[in-house]
Scaffold this active site. Structure first.
Site, mmCIF file in Angstrom:
data_model
loop_
_atom_site.group_PDB
_atom_site.id
_atom_site.type_symbol
_atom_site.label_atom_id
_atom_site.label_comp_id
_atom_site.label_asym_id
_atom_site.label_seq_id
_atom_site.Cartn_x
_atom_site.Cartn_y
_atom_site.Cartn_z
ATOM 1 N N ASP A 17 64.699 21.001 32.245
ATOM 2 C CA ASP A 17 65.009 20.003 33.255
ATOM 3 C C ASP A 17 66.366 19.409 32.899
ATOM 4 O O ASP A 17 66.601 19.041 31.737
ATOM 5 C CB ASP A 17 63.924 18.914 33.242
ATOM 6 C CG ASP A 17 64.039 18.006 34.443
ATOM 7 O OD1 ASP A 17 63.041 17.858 35.167
ATOM 8 O OD2 ASP A 17 65.136 17.435 34.665
ATOM 9 N N LEU A 39 75.048 26.463 36.779
ATOM 10 C CA LEU A 39 75.011 26.409 38.249
ATOM 11 C C LEU A 39 74.056 25.316 38.718
ATOM 12 O O LEU A 39 73.824 25.170 39.914
ATOM 13 C CB LEU A 39 74.549 27.750 38.830
ATOM 14 C CG LEU A 39 75.216 29.037 38.333
ATOM 15 C CD1 LEU A 39 74.742 30.229 39.142
ATOM 16 C CD2 LEU A 39 76.723 28.951 38.402
ATOM 17 N N ALA A 40 73.473 24.577 37.778
ATOM 18 C CA ALA A 40 72.467 23.580 38.151
ATOM 19 C C ALA A 40 73.108 22.471 38.965
ATOM 20 O O ALA A 40 74.118 21.905 38.570
ATOM 21 C CB ALA A 40 71.837 22.995 36.888
ATOM 22 N N GLN A 42 72.312 19.407 42.453
ATOM 23 C CA GLN A 42 71.888 18.996 43.790
ATOM 24 C C GLN A 42 73.123 19.369 44.601
ATOM 25 O O GLN A 42 74.142 18.670 44.577
ATOM 26 C CB GLN A 42 71.598 17.494 43.805
ATOM 27 C CG GLN A 42 70.982 16.956 45.094
ATOM 28 C CD GLN A 42 71.802 17.226 46.334
ATOM 29 O OE1 GLN A 42 71.562 18.187 47.078
ATOM 30 N NE2 GLN A 42 72.803 16.402 46.576
ATOM 31 N N TYR A 54 70.877 10.363 41.949
ATOM 32 C CA TYR A 54 70.252 11.619 41.517
ATOM 33 C C TYR A 54 71.313 12.720 41.417
ATOM 34 O O TYR A 54 71.344 13.490 40.441
ATOM 35 C CB TYR A 54 69.149 12.023 42.505
ATOM 36 C CG TYR A 54 68.539 13.363 42.194
ATOM 37 C CD1 TYR A 54 67.680 13.515 41.114
ATOM 38 C CD2 TYR A 54 68.859 14.488 42.962
ATOM 39 C CE1 TYR A 54 67.139 14.757 40.800
ATOM 40 C CE2 TYR A 54 68.325 15.729 42.661
ATOM 41 C CZ TYR A 54 67.467 15.859 41.580
ATOM 42 O OH TYR A 54 66.945 17.090 41.274
ATOM 43 N N SER A 88 83.746 23.081 42.248
ATOM 44 C CA SER A 88 83.622 23.304 43.692
ATOM 45 C C SER A 88 84.893 22.936 44.444
ATOM 46 O O SER A 88 85.580 21.970 44.086
ATOM 47 C CB SER A 88 82.462 22.449 44.215
ATOM 48 O OG SER A 88 82.511 22.381 45.615
ATOM 49 N N GLU A 90 84.840 21.414 47.012
ATOM 50 C CA GLU A 90 84.609 20.045 47.504
ATOM 51 C C GLU A 90 85.433 19.025 46.712
ATOM 52 O O GLU A 90 85.693 17.925 47.196
ATOM 53 C CB GLU A 90 83.129 19.688 47.383
ATOM 54 C CG GLU A 90 82.291 20.084 48.570
ATOM 55 C CD GLU A 90 82.594 19.298 49.834
ATOM 56 O OE1 GLU A 90 82.607 18.055 49.784
ATOM 57 O OE2 GLU A 90 82.836 19.930 50.870
ATOM 58 N N TYR A 112 78.756 14.128 45.816
ATOM 59 C CA TYR A 112 78.698 15.477 45.246
ATOM 60 C C TYR A 112 80.064 15.884 44.696
ATOM 61 O O TYR A 112 80.179 16.357 43.553
ATOM 62 C CB TYR A 112 78.220 16.471 46.322
ATOM 63 C CG TYR A 112 78.357 17.916 45.921
ATOM 64 C CD1 TYR A 112 77.375 18.543 45.157
ATOM 65 C CD2 TYR A 112 79.473 18.668 46.300
ATOM 66 C CE1 TYR A 112 77.500 19.873 44.774
ATOM 67 C CE2 TYR A 112 79.610 19.997 45.924
ATOM 68 C CZ TYR A 112 78.622 20.590 45.162
ATOM 69 O OH TYR A 112 78.755 21.904 44.776
ATOM 70 N N LYS A 116 80.989 16.615 40.769
ATOM 71 C CA LYS A 116 81.540 17.916 40.359
ATOM 72 C C LYS A 116 82.889 17.742 39.662
ATOM 73 O O LYS A 116 83.217 18.484 38.729
ATOM 74 C CB LYS A 116 81.689 18.833 41.579
ATOM 75 C CG LYS A 116 80.383 19.469 42.010
ATOM 76 C CD LYS A 116 79.975 20.575 41.030
ATOM 77 C CE LYS A 116 78.672 21.238 41.393
ATOM 78 N NZ LYS A 116 78.255 22.259 40.439
ATOM 79 N N ARG A 147 70.992 32.181 51.252
ATOM 80 C CA ARG A 147 71.469 30.801 51.363
ATOM 81 C C ARG A 147 70.351 29.881 51.863
ATOM 82 O O ARG A 147 69.553 30.261 52.729
ATOM 83 C CB ARG A 147 72.643 30.800 52.359
ATOM 84 C CG ARG A 147 73.338 29.469 52.546
ATOM 85 C CD ARG A 147 73.888 28.919 51.283
ATOM 86 N NE ARG A 147 75.219 28.350 51.410
ATOM 87 C CZ ARG A 147 75.688 27.409 50.592
ATOM 88 N NH1 ARG A 147 74.929 26.937 49.623
ATOM 89 N NH2 ARG A 147 76.919 26.977 50.725
#
Ligand code: G4F
Length: 292
Positions: A17, A39-40, A42, A54, A88, A90, A112, A116, A147
């Site tokens: 986890d 790659l973990a 949300q 989170y 990413s 993003e 996010y 990242k 996906r």
């Protein structure tokens, strides 16, 4: 003696986890891996606005836990562990340059993207501080029939299949003018692996170098099933984001130059591949509905 060709002896799943530093640490020291791919995440940008804490726990602090586990395992065993961080596009958010390359300044537009970016810099920091062979892949949107169904490409191709089979009437979307550099996940995963095979760690933009809109993707996907998207797509404000990333276009020339990476699947081929898969899925859904 175990047969190395037997998948049972080559592939193990270990429970863990991302919020639990001790379990990450013990897995890394127990298996003593050659390579670690983080790659973990949300990974849904819209959800990160609803669950910012989170998202940061997993996408930012989780990386600190893995990096530290790798550093300790490496110090203890003396063995080099190569590390891949899933950065990413993003992170470029409100883009400061078109196309974006490894040196383009970042301006994330979501929790996010911020999380990242933390992980991106922490990975670089571990590389510079402790000499860890750590590389960041700044990946643009990568898609496939696998996906998740709440990401826009799959949401579209799932709808195409279901509409074609008569089990869905409309598709509701948010901002159809958003522009993305969409590639095939299979091509992009190859780039991740290639990065870790290099003698020196570094950071790479992985993209196709071509940008199309959500509207264009709809056009491609619906027409692959002989449909006109304008007959089925409607706008629902629920799917707009508090802050949008209007456009993303990557320049993958560093990856091409350093390890000869080139994407093989075009966005048209990708849309067709996903539609074919989802037509088949919808056919099976429909058959099941007709039976029960
Ligand atoms: O498919 P998306 O949700 O992907 P997004 O936000 O670009 O993020 C993906 O790519 C990133 C790499 O750049 C990854 F880091 C991230 O984990 C994820 O894999 O949305 C794409 C675009 C957005 O502009 C969004 O506003 O499509 C627009 N959109 C329009 N209608 C929609 C919808 N997105 C979703 N998910 N659902 C809609 O109904």
């Amino acid at each position: 003696m175990k047969d190395p060709r037997d998948p049972e002896t080559r592939f193990f799943l270990h429970h863990g986890d991302m919020t639990d530093a001790s379990c990450i640490s013990s897995i890394v020291s127990k298996i003593s891996p050659d390579e670690v791919y983080n790659l973990a995440a949300q990974s849904h940008v819209k959800i990160s606005f609803d669950q910012p804490v989170y998202t940061c726990e997993i996408d930012a602090i989780g990386t600190a836990k893995i990096l530290n586990a790798v550093k300790c395992a490496q110090e203890y065993s003396g063995k080099t562990i190569r590390f891949y961080q899933a950065s990413s596009s993003e992170m470029f958010g409100k883009v400061q340059e078109v196309p974006q390359k490894e040196t383009t300044p970042f301006w994330p537009r979501s929790p996010y993207g911020c999380a990242k970016l933390f992980s991106h810099w922490l990975t670089i920091n571990y590389r510079e501080s402790y000499g860890i062979h750590a590389s960041c892949g700044i990946l643009y949107n990568h898609e496939s029939p696998r996906r998740g169904e709440t990401f826009v490409t799959r949401k579209i191709t799932r709808a195409v299949g279901r509409i074609k089979m008569g089990i869905q009437k409309k598709l509701y979307l948010g901002n159809m003018d958003a522009l993305r550099d969409w590639g095939f996940a299979g091509d992009f995963v190859e780039a991740m692996w290639l990065m870790l095979q290099q003698d020196e760690p570094s950071d790479y933009v992985i993209a196709t170098g071509r940008m199309v809109s959500v509207r264009d993707f709809c056009e491609m996907a619906f027409s692959a099933a002989g449909l006109d998207y304008r007959d089925f797509v409607e706008i629902d404000p629920r799917y707009f984001r508090p802050a949008e990333v209007d456009q993303l276009l990557g320049d993958p020339s560093k990856a091409k130059k350093k390890f000869g990476w080139d994407p093989k699947v075009s966005v048209e081929q990708l849309a067709k591949m996903m539609v074919e898969h989802d037509l088949d899925l919808a056919y099976r859904e429909k058959t099941l509905q007709d039976i029960v």
